[in-house]
Design an enzyme around this catalytic site. Sequence first.
Site, mmCIF file in Angstrom:
data_model
loop_
_atom_site.group_PDB
_atom_site.id
_atom_site.type_symbol
_atom_site.label_atom_id
_atom_site.label_comp_id
_atom_site.label_asym_id
_atom_site.label_seq_id
_atom_site.Cartn_x
_atom_site.Cartn_y
_atom_site.Cartn_z
ATOM 1 N N LYS A 1 -40.192 2.076 -33.234
ATOM 2 C CA LYS A 1 -41.542 2.538 -32.867
ATOM 3 C C LYS A 1 -41.629 2.685 -31.340
ATOM 4 O O LYS A 1 -40.644 3.046 -30.703
ATOM 5 C CB LYS A 1 -42.598 1.603 -33.444
ATOM 6 C CG LYS A 1 -42.347 1.371 -34.945
ATOM 7 C CD LYS A 1 -43.458 0.681 -35.657
ATOM 8 C CE LYS A 1 -43.078 0.498 -37.116
ATOM 9 N NZ LYS A 1 -44.155 -0.045 -37.918
ATOM 10 N N HIS B 1 -43.889 9.119 -41.493
ATOM 11 C CA HIS B 1 -44.235 7.691 -41.423
ATOM 12 C C HIS B 1 -45.752 7.556 -41.501
ATOM 13 O O HIS B 1 -46.487 8.392 -40.950
ATOM 14 C CB HIS B 1 -43.702 7.094 -40.110
ATOM 15 C CG HIS B 1 -43.792 5.604 -40.084
ATOM 16 N ND1 HIS B 1 -44.969 4.943 -39.849
ATOM 17 C CD2 HIS B 1 -42.849 4.655 -40.295
ATOM 18 C CE1 HIS B 1 -44.742 3.634 -39.908
ATOM 19 N NE2 HIS B 1 -43.466 3.429 -40.171
ATOM 20 N N GLY C 1 -46.029 -4.054 -40.671
ATOM 21 C CA GLY C 1 -46.428 -4.803 -39.482
ATOM 22 C C GLY C 1 -47.456 -5.897 -39.750
ATOM 23 O O GLY C 1 -48.059 -6.428 -38.824
ATOM 24 N N GLY D 1 -40.538 -4.246 -37.034
ATOM 25 C CA GLY D 1 -40.548 -5.390 -36.123
ATOM 26 C C GLY D 1 -39.231 -6.150 -36.060
ATOM 27 O O GLY D 1 -38.729 -6.461 -34.972
ATOM 28 N N SER E 1 -42.540 -5.046 -43.320
ATOM 29 C CA SER E 1 -42.319 -6.455 -43.006
ATOM 30 C C SER E 1 -41.020 -7.020 -43.581
ATOM 31 O O SER E 1 -40.969 -8.194 -43.961
ATOM 32 C CB SER E 1 -43.519 -7.303 -43.465
ATOM 33 O OG SER E 1 -44.692 -6.895 -42.783
ATOM 34 N N GLU F 1 -42.857 2.859 -48.241
ATOM 35 C CA GLU F 1 -43.451 1.888 -47.321
ATOM 36 C C GLU F 1 -44.932 1.712 -47.629
ATOM 37 O O GLU F 1 -45.755 2.517 -47.150
ATOM 38 C CB GLU F 1 -43.307 2.382 -45.881
ATOM 39 C CG GLU F 1 -41.887 2.514 -45.415
ATOM 40 C CD GLU F 1 -41.795 2.324 -43.911
ATOM 41 O OE1 GLU F 1 -41.060 1.441 -43.491
ATOM 42 O OE2 GLU F 1 -42.491 3.028 -43.171
ATOM 43 N N ASN G 1 -36.456 1.023 -37.142
ATOM 44 C CA ASN G 1 -37.475 1.889 -36.542
ATOM 45 C C ASN G 1 -38.140 1.105 -35.416
ATOM 46 O O ASN G 1 -38.958 0.226 -35.667
ATOM 47 C CB ASN G 1 -38.501 2.267 -37.628
ATOM 48 C CG ASN G 1 -39.691 3.016 -37.056
ATOM 49 O OD1 ASN G 1 -39.668 3.475 -35.917
ATOM 50 N ND2 ASN G 1 -40.751 3.129 -37.861
HETATM 51 P P1 PGA Z 1 -42.427 -3.402 -40.138
HETATM 52 O O1 PGA Z 1 -42.413 -1.793 -40.019
HETATM 53 O O2 PGA Z 1 -41.057 -3.804 -40.626
HETATM 54 O O3 PGA Z 1 -42.731 -3.900 -38.774
HETATM 55 O O4 PGA Z 1 -43.473 -3.741 -41.156
HETATM 56 C C1 PGA Z 1 -41.765 -0.988 -40.970
HETATM 57 C C2 PGA Z 1 -41.964 0.455 -40.636
HETATM 58 O O5 PGA Z 1 -43.082 0.835 -40.256
HETATM 59 O O6 PGA Z 1 -41.026 1.262 -40.723
#
Ligand code: PGA
Length: 259
Positions: A14, A102, A180, A242, A220, A174, A12
């Site tokens: 974003k 999300h 993040g 990320g 994460s 999640e 993802n």
């Molecule tokens: P992240 O995001 O791996 O940066 O924590 C996961 C997501 O929001 O799908």
Amino acid sequence: MPTSRKPIISGNWKMNLNHFEAIQTVQKLHYSIPKEVFDKVDVSVHPPFTDIRSVQTVIEADDLDLLLGAQHCHWDDKGAFTGEISPAFLAKLDVKLVVCGHSERRDLFGETDEMVNKKVHAIFKHGMTPIMCCGESLDEREAGETEAKVLTQVAAGLAKLQADQVASMVIAYEPIWAIGTGKTATADDAQAVCKAIRGAVGAQFGSDVAAAVRIQYGGSVKAGTTVELMAQPDVDGALVGGASLDPDEFSRIVQFAAD
Ligand code: PGA
């Protein structure tokens, strides 16, 4: 996880990477994943909307094994919805999977469970697969409300679906506090919630559906945490934010998921 469910790793992006950067990223990603890995794990990328056409062209022209994804859509096919994205148009672009619900969409853009459910139906209507997200906030976790929150979101999101639709979809657990932030749920915590989700799916749609639905963990996820996560019986993959922006790291996550 049992071998009957093929793992699925989804990146993802974003609101990151313009369409030039997106083209380079998918090419590098595909190049760094050995061909045989794609037989063992589904890999999807979810670029920003402005990149989707470019990424689709690369996937098609170079015959890449990556599945094209989107991050969001509206539930109507067309109409007076300034700035919104039609699921019909995504399907035309050969998008296979669409993330919906999300926590960033829920918290920052006011998406409700009811809207998420409408999107899930719309995604199916156009022959695509939803990745429906759920997860608790830190306050909810500390108050011992994790399961109640997550299972409420799941029940609402799956409302009025057919059993075969649920069996074919992806649910992403999640925890909001892990997105993040660099904080990951422990593999045991992720397993406990994913197991509860599968149990709730089974209670509503039957054990065959529960055995088939794929459940991702997200928050994460890094290459270093993938092996332990994927060893959990109810974790079938990861929704990666990320770390999916770095083709080398994302490729390692995919390869660990295939082992
Ligand atoms: P992240 O995001 O791996 O940066 O924590 C996961 C997501 O929001 O799908």
